[in-house]
Design an enzyme around this catalytic site. Structure first.
Site, PDB file in Angstrom:
ATOM      1  NE  ARG A 102      -4.078  -1.840   0.181  1.00  0.00           N
ATOM      2  CZ  ARG A 102      -4.052  -3.106  -0.230  1.00  0.00           C
ATOM      3  NH1 ARG A 102      -2.983  -3.592  -0.831  1.00  0.00           N
ATOM      4  NH2 ARG A 102      -5.106  -3.882  -0.078  1.00  0.00           N
TER       5      ARG A 102
ATOM      6  CB  SER B 179      -8.809  -1.871   3.920  1.00  0.00           C
ATOM      7  OG  SER B 179      -9.107  -3.163   3.477  1.00  0.00           O
TER       8      SER B 179
ATOM      9  CD  GLU C 278      -5.762   0.643   2.369  1.00  0.00           C
ATOM     10  OE1 GLU C 278      -6.668   1.039   1.621  1.00  0.00           O
ATOM     11  OE2 GLU C 278      -5.486  -0.558   2.503  1.00  0.00           O
TER      12      GLU C 278
HETATM   13  N1  EPU Z   1     -11.265 -10.784   9.726  1.00  0.00           N
HETATM   14  C1  EPU Z   1     -11.988 -10.875  10.880  1.00  0.00           C
HETATM   15  N2  EPU Z   1     -13.000  -9.980  11.104  1.00  0.00           N
HETATM   16  C2  EPU Z   1     -13.306  -9.006  10.215  1.00  0.00           C
HETATM   17  C3  EPU Z   1     -12.551  -8.894   9.039  1.00  0.00           C
HETATM   18  C4  EPU Z   1     -11.529  -9.803   8.810  1.00  0.00           C
HETATM   19  O1  EPU Z   1     -11.761 -11.728  11.713  1.00  0.00           O
HETATM   20  O2  EPU Z   1     -14.242  -8.250  10.484  1.00  0.00           O
HETATM   21  C5  EPU Z   1     -10.228 -11.787   9.455  1.00  0.00           C
HETATM   22  C6  EPU Z   1     -10.667 -12.714   8.296  1.00  0.00           C
HETATM   23  O3  EPU Z   1     -11.437 -13.773   8.776  1.00  0.00           O
HETATM   24  C7  EPU Z   1      -9.344 -13.152   7.741  1.00  0.00           C
HETATM   25  C8  EPU Z   1      -8.428 -11.949   7.951  1.00  0.00           C
HETATM   26  O4  EPU Z   1      -9.047 -11.151   8.971  1.00  0.00           O
HETATM   27  O5  EPU Z   1      -8.825 -14.241   8.473  1.00  0.00           O
HETATM   28  C9  EPU Z   1      -8.219 -11.131   6.685  1.00  0.00           C
HETATM   29  O6  EPU Z   1      -9.480 -10.664   6.196  1.00  0.00           O
HETATM   30  P1  EPU Z   1      -9.754 -10.473   4.615  1.00  0.00           P
HETATM   31  O7  EPU Z   1      -9.337 -11.680   3.848  1.00  0.00           O
HETATM   32  O8  EPU Z   1     -11.151  -9.970   4.473  1.00  0.00           O
HETATM   33  O9  EPU Z   1      -8.739  -9.359   4.150  1.00  0.00           O
HETATM   34  P2  EPU Z   1      -8.182  -8.052   4.858  1.00  0.00           P
HETATM   35  O10 EPU Z   1      -6.794  -8.324   5.333  1.00  0.00           O
HETATM   36  O11 EPU Z   1      -9.140  -7.518   5.862  1.00  0.00           O
HETATM   37  C10 EPU Z   1      -6.995  -7.172   2.720  1.00  0.00           C
HETATM   38  C11 EPU Z   1      -6.905  -5.865   1.976  1.00  0.00           C
HETATM   39  C12 EPU Z   1      -8.133  -5.669   1.112  1.00  0.00           C
HETATM   40  C13 EPU Z   1      -8.226  -6.830   0.124  1.00  0.00           C
HETATM   41  C14 EPU Z   1      -8.301  -8.137   0.916  1.00  0.00           C
HETATM   42  C15 EPU Z   1      -8.276  -9.356   0.033  1.00  0.00           C
HETATM   43  C16 EPU Z   1      -5.566  -4.380   3.362  1.00  0.00           C
HETATM   44  C17 EPU Z   1      -5.568  -3.216   4.297  1.00  0.00           C
HETATM   45  N3  EPU Z   1      -6.748  -4.775   2.927  1.00  0.00           N
HETATM   46  O12 EPU Z   1      -8.107  -7.057   3.613  1.00  0.00           O
HETATM   47  O13 EPU Z   1      -7.958  -4.476   0.383  1.00  0.00           O
HETATM   48  O14 EPU Z   1      -9.371  -6.700  -0.708  1.00  0.00           O
HETATM   49  O15 EPU Z   1      -7.154  -8.233   1.800  1.00  0.00           O
HETATM   50  O16 EPU Z   1      -7.025  -9.508  -0.540  1.00  0.00           O
HETATM   51  O17 EPU Z   1      -4.501  -4.879   3.019  1.00  0.00           O
HETATM   52  C18 EPU Z   1      -8.360  -2.141   0.543  1.00  0.00           C
HETATM   53  O18 EPU Z   1      -7.137  -1.995   0.694  1.00  0.00           O
HETATM   54  O19 EPU Z   1      -9.145  -1.164   0.506  1.00  0.00           O
HETATM   55  C19 EPU Z   1      -8.911  -3.474   0.435  1.00  0.00           C
HETATM   56  C20 EPU Z   1     -10.217  -3.721   0.407  1.00  0.00           C
END
Ligand code: EPU
Length: 337
Positions: A160, A237, A333
């Site tokens: 990012r 995010s 972010e």
């Molecule tokens: N999780 C929770 N509770 C929640 C949300 C997530 O326990 O409310 C847990 C999920 O179960 C999972 C882990 O956290 O084990 C990661 O969650 P998720 O796969 O939804 O991805 P994320 O890390 O929250 C990142 C990016 C997203 C991208 C997704 C998929 C960042 C800051 N965010 O989200 O990017 O779409 O991975 O690759 O790196 C963005 O940057 O705007 C964005 C949407």
């Protein structure tokens, strides 16, 4: 070329936060940036407004990047090279490349924003970052008064982050990206590192997915988890996933065995901010008109009528609770304007 005065920015940012730009100019061709009459004005470069917190009126010239155009510039034995104007909608551009038979960007389907903004924070999802597929960027430098190319290494992509996110470049409007060239290798293999994607493809009974199958699966996963900014205003995010030293991650994991941890190449460990926020009690919780989304706690949402101050208040409360509970600092972010 006529700038407009007192333009409402509410429809131009996906959090739908109110604020007026003292002066506003839509840029539809790169040459407009070289106009002497805008050379010395304090400015802000606006793309799709999907990574932005508007904190009030903006006493600057807002340059809204709307340069169109997309084309194949080159093809060699190994890859297709595709150029896009900065103002093209990112998702539409990705779908167009797939329709042309140039796969490689499918994992980045449905990310809001413009092509020109994509390299700034190196957008990423489902195991792919835009920097992985980018060949070069062309930008206008307002100080040197010249267009300049930046190759992939020069963009200094990180999680990012890029050269363009550094203080003094994008934030004070020193440079404006006008076009981006992507290199999409002909040797395509599906990128299915994420369980969410493999599970969705299995549910659709797709054993050998095409690039479009992967795009469709990712679109479905995103629609399920992430709110449509047109319905519930948000910026995706809201915080980075924090990257912490290995010993800190090990201590946290010992205390909280379910904490999702992703080891990084440099030995540090990335933690799931969404999990930390949910455990801190913020999933589906609001403070005034701003809360954290009920299906993905990492997404901050405007429930209606919020201002930049409301966003800052919820942000600070979430940061404080996560810090108190886990000793981890969350950084936002989006860019604050
Ligand atoms: N999780 C929770 N509770 C929640 C949300 C997530 O326990 O409310 C847990 C999920 O179960 C999972 C882990 O956290 O084990 C990661 O969650 P998720 O796969 O939804 O991805 P994320 O890390 O929250 C990142 C990016 C997203 C991208 C997704 C998929 C960042 C800051 N965010 O989200 O990017 O779409 O991975 O690759 O790196 C963005 O940057 O705007 C964005 C949407």
């Amino acid at each position: 070329m006529q700038a407009h005065n007192n333009v409402d920015l509410t429809p131009l940012n996906t959090l739908a936060l109110p604020g007026k730009a003292t002066r506003y100019l839509k840029i539809t061709a790169p040459e407009q940036l070289a106009a002497p009459e805008i050379a010395n004005e304090p400015r802000f470069i606006l793309g799709g407004g999907s990574n932005l917190v508007v904190t009030g009126d903006v006493d600057r010239l807002v340059l809204h990047m709307a340069i169109p155009g997309k084309r194949l510039v080159k093809e060699d034995a190994d890859a297709f090279y595709i150029e896009s104007g900065a103002g093209e909608n990112w998702h539409d551009f990705v779908q167009w490349t797939l329709q042309q038979g140039w796969p490689g960007l499918e994992n980045l389907s449905l990310i809001p924003g413009t092509v020109g903004a994509a390299p700034i924070q190196n957008i990423g999802a489902y195991g792919l970052e835009v920097g992985d597929c980018l060949q070069s960027v062309t930008a206008w430098d307002f100080e040197k008064r010249a267009f300049f190319p930046v190759d992939r290494a020069g963009c200094r992509f990180a999680y990012r982050d890029s050269l363009f996110k550094q203080e003094g470049w994008h934030l004070n409007g020193r440079v404006a990206i006008t076009s981006v060239v992507f290199r999409l290798p002909k040797a395509w293999t599906p990128n299915m590192a994420y369980a969410d994607v493999t599970q969705e493809l299995a549910a659709r009974q797709v054993a050998t997915p095409t690039p479009q199958d992967i795009a469709d699966a990712i679109i479905a996963v995103r629609r399920r988890k992430l709110p449509d900014p047109a319905v519930v205003p948000n910026t995706g995010s809201f915080f980075h996933n924090p990257v912490v030293p290995a010993d800190q991650a090990a201590a946290l994991k010992a205390a909280h065995p379910k904490l999702p941890c992703y080891p990084q190449a440099d030995g540090r460990v990335k933690l799931a901010a969404g999990w930390l926020i949910e455990q801190a009690g913020w999933k589906g919780k609001d403070l005034g008109p701003v809360g954290m989304y009920e299906k993905q706690a990492l997404v901050l949402v405007n429930r209606g009528g919020a201002t930049g101050d409301d966003v800052k208040r919820t942000m600070a409360a979430v940061q404080a609770d996560v810090r108190d509970r886990f000793g981890v600092a969350l950084t936002p972010e989006p860019i604050f304007l």
